[in-house]
Design an enzyme around this catalytic site. Structure first.
Site, mmCIF file in Angstrom:
data_model
loop_
_atom_site.group_PDB
_atom_site.id
_atom_site.type_symbol
_atom_site.label_atom_id
_atom_site.label_comp_id
_atom_site.label_asym_id
_atom_site.label_seq_id
_atom_site.Cartn_x
_atom_site.Cartn_y
_atom_site.Cartn_z
ATOM 1 N N ASP A 1 -36.277 45.511 50.822
ATOM 2 C CA ASP A 1 -34.964 45.184 50.263
ATOM 3 C C ASP A 1 -34.308 46.523 49.928
ATOM 4 O OD1 ASP A 1 -32.752 44.528 48.757
ATOM 5 O OD2 ASP A 1 -33.775 42.976 47.596
ATOM 6 N N ASN B 1 -28.167 49.785 59.041
ATOM 7 C CA ASN B 1 -27.475 48.571 59.482
ATOM 8 C C ASN B 1 -27.477 47.476 58.414
ATOM 9 O OD1 ASN B 1 -26.641 46.395 61.587
ATOM 10 N ND2 ASN B 1 -28.627 45.687 60.818
ATOM 11 N N ARG C 1 -35.822 41.915 54.786
ATOM 12 C CA ARG C 1 -36.505 41.192 53.705
ATOM 13 C C ARG C 1 -37.258 39.966 54.212
ATOM 14 N NH1 ARG C 1 -31.218 40.117 50.357
ATOM 15 N NH2 ARG C 1 -30.690 39.644 52.511
ATOM 16 N N TYR D 1 -15.787 43.649 49.944
ATOM 17 C CA TYR D 1 -16.493 43.954 51.207
ATOM 18 C C TYR D 1 -15.798 45.126 51.906
ATOM 19 C CZ TYR D 1 -18.410 43.837 55.864
ATOM 20 O OH TYR D 1 -19.010 44.219 57.054
ATOM 21 N N VAL E 1 -17.968 40.488 65.037
ATOM 22 C CA VAL E 1 -19.141 40.355 65.902
ATOM 23 C C VAL E 1 -19.784 39.006 65.591
ATOM 24 C CG1 VAL E 1 -21.274 41.456 66.685
ATOM 25 C CG2 VAL E 1 -19.518 42.844 65.524
ATOM 26 N N ALA F 1 -33.173 44.654 60.465
ATOM 27 C CA ALA F 1 -33.442 44.394 61.888
ATOM 28 C C ALA F 1 -33.852 42.950 62.160
ATOM 29 C CB ALA F 1 -34.531 45.350 62.382
ATOM 30 N N THR G 1 -22.492 36.995 64.737
ATOM 31 C CA THR G 1 -23.861 37.075 64.200
ATOM 32 C C THR G 1 -23.957 36.059 63.055
ATOM 33 O OG1 THR G 1 -23.246 38.670 62.498
ATOM 34 C CG2 THR G 1 -23.912 39.596 64.620
HETATM 35 N N1 NAP Z 1 -20.738 40.688 62.188
HETATM 36 C C1 NAP Z 1 -19.622 41.360 62.008
HETATM 37 O O1 NAP Z 1 -18.509 40.862 62.286
HETATM 38 C C2 NAP Z 1 -19.662 42.784 61.504
HETATM 39 C C3 NAP Z 1 -18.536 43.592 61.691
HETATM 40 C C4 NAP Z 1 -18.566 44.902 61.231
HETATM 41 C C5 NAP Z 1 -19.692 45.389 60.613
HETATM 42 N N2 NAP Z 1 -20.781 44.583 60.420
HETATM 43 C C6 NAP Z 1 -21.951 45.151 59.721
HETATM 44 O O2 NAP Z 1 -23.057 45.104 60.587
HETATM 45 C C7 NAP Z 1 -24.259 45.083 59.826
HETATM 46 C C8 NAP Z 1 -25.181 43.986 60.357
HETATM 47 O O3 NAP Z 1 -24.584 42.718 60.169
HETATM 48 P P1 NAP Z 1 -24.734 41.521 61.200
HETATM 49 O O4 NAP Z 1 -23.368 41.145 61.633
HETATM 50 O O5 NAP Z 1 -25.757 41.804 62.202
HETATM 51 O O6 NAP Z 1 -25.200 40.357 60.188
HETATM 52 P P2 NAP Z 1 -26.572 39.520 60.093
HETATM 53 O O7 NAP Z 1 -26.879 38.890 61.396
HETATM 54 O O8 NAP Z 1 -26.423 38.663 58.895
HETATM 55 O O9 NAP Z 1 -27.660 40.654 59.802
HETATM 56 C C9 NAP Z 1 -27.695 41.357 58.588
HETATM 57 C C10 NAP Z 1 -29.042 42.037 58.465
HETATM 58 O O10 NAP Z 1 -29.059 42.796 57.237
HETATM 59 C C11 NAP Z 1 -30.255 42.495 56.554
HETATM 60 N N3 NAP Z 1 -30.090 42.658 55.120
HETATM 61 C C12 NAP Z 1 -29.162 42.095 54.311
HETATM 62 N N4 NAP Z 1 -29.375 42.457 53.035
HETATM 63 C C13 NAP Z 1 -30.468 43.277 53.044
HETATM 64 C C14 NAP Z 1 -31.206 43.951 52.043
HETATM 65 N N5 NAP Z 1 -30.850 43.884 50.752
HETATM 66 N N6 NAP Z 1 -32.263 44.690 52.399
HETATM 67 C C15 NAP Z 1 -32.632 44.775 53.693
HETATM 68 N N7 NAP Z 1 -31.998 44.155 54.702
HETATM 69 C C16 NAP Z 1 -30.928 43.402 54.360
HETATM 70 C C17 NAP Z 1 -30.603 41.063 56.936
HETATM 71 O O11 NAP Z 1 -32.017 40.864 56.853
HETATM 72 P P3 NAP Z 1 -32.777 40.054 55.686
HETATM 73 O O12 NAP Z 1 -31.841 38.997 55.171
HETATM 74 O O13 NAP Z 1 -33.991 39.520 56.389
HETATM 75 O O14 NAP Z 1 -33.123 41.098 54.674
HETATM 76 C C18 NAP Z 1 -30.190 41.050 58.410
HETATM 77 O O15 NAP Z 1 -31.234 41.493 59.219
HETATM 78 C C19 NAP Z 1 -23.827 44.919 58.378
HETATM 79 O O16 NAP Z 1 -23.846 46.182 57.737
HETATM 80 C C20 NAP Z 1 -22.401 44.405 58.497
HETATM 81 O O17 NAP Z 1 -21.634 44.703 57.359
HETATM 82 C C21 NAP Z 1 -20.801 43.302 60.872
#
Ligand code: NAP
Length: 274
Positions: A81, A108, A55, A174, A207, A31, A209
């Protein structure tokens, strides 16, 4: 007839009633950024009590501040984590009594690492993606779902991707982790038959991000090119879909929501504006 959910015994009166999320306990993993942050905010705006974890402490603290600013009725947080099974089990077991009855779990936390041919890639990239996106999701699900079954209510919403449907070049691992999420969500739904616990996979396309910046390990120039001349989805669009799935009447299970921006057809076909 044994009622599985409130209202069932009274016939069809409950059918059109959306689930009121006010006061529900929602746990969002990952989050501290992007979709997870937007989802925590969206649930808070519905009056839900949100539990946020990730984390990075500084990022999480900022999100807690944002949640308070947005009028969140109650927020709880912890560092986690999801790759660490013992830590996941301990964190869920240690939730204070007033936070332990999780109604909605949003799986997520996830990431991509690198964009490379399998036969040239660093196996550490695969391990991090598989440990986070697949094993982490399983650990959290395993720790939370028994309580949902016991309480006779709950909803597991996991982040999949269009990458689960069409594999793209240099993204085999991935894409495989998101195909695994699809299978795990489908299997969990089967496992939960006979209980009122719901299962949903939210499968977005691109998305905007920190996702690409994480993939390219901080190379923001390369990350920016991913979204160049395109209108990507925003994290709030995904949060909308998640809250919509969670707020359907209790007898409705949304299995999958696949959503892309208007400029994307699937995980390989985009329209880039010139
Ligand atoms: N962006 C896209 O295009 C897209 C498309 C389809 C699906 N998704 C999926 O959407 C989800 C969120 O991604 P996002 O796009 O929002 O990316 P993001 O902005 O990089 O956010 C990812 C989040 O996951 C957390 N995270 C990563 N590794 C972790 C771990 N080992 N333990 C706990 N938390 C962890 C990160 O927090 P910390 O680093 O602080 O731990 C961060 O809050 C992911 O599952 C991704 O695969 C994204």
């Amino acid at each position: 007839m044994r009622a599985l959910f409130p209202g069932q015994e009274t016939g069809f009166l409950f059918i059109r009633e959306a689930m009121n999320l006010s006061g529900k306990i929602v746990l969002v993993t990952g989050a501290s950024s992007g979709i997870g942050r937007a989802t925590a905010l969206a649930f808070a705006k519905e009056g839900a009590r949100v539990v946020v974890c990730a984390r990075r402490e500084d990022r999480l603290e900022q999100v807690i501040e944002d949640l308070k600013q947005a009028g969140a009725p109650a927020v709880h947080s912890f560092l986690l984590d999801v790759q660490d099974r013992a830590a996941v089990e301990a964190a869920i077991a240690a939730l204070p009594a007033e936070w332990s009855a999780i109604d909605v779990l949003v799986n997520n936390a996830g990431l991509s690492r690198g964009l490379t041919k399998v036969y040239e890639d660093d196996p550490l990239n695969w391990e991090e993606m598989i440990d986070t996106n697949v094993k982490g999701l399983l650990y959290v699900t395993r720790a939370v779902v028994p309580g949902m079954v016991e309480r006779g209510r709950g909803h597991v919403i996991s982040l999949g991707s269009t990458a689960a449907y069409t594999t793209y070049a240099n993204g085999a691992v991935y894409c495989a982790t998101k195909a695994a999420e699809k299978s795990i969500s489908e299997g969990l739904k089967i496992d939960l038959m006979g209980t009122p616990v719901r299962v949903t996979s939210i499968d977005p396309g691109m998305v905007e991000t920190a996702f690409s910046e994480v993939r390219f390990r901080g190379d923001s120039e390369r990350a920016a090119k991913v979204y160049q001349n395109i209108t990507p989805l925003q994290p709030e669009d995904i949060a909308d879909a998640i809250v919509w799935a969670a707020s359907r009447p209790v007898h409705v299970n949304i299995h999958t929501v696949v959503l892309t921006s208007i400029d994307q057809a699937n995980s390989t076909v985009f329209h880039r504006h010139s």
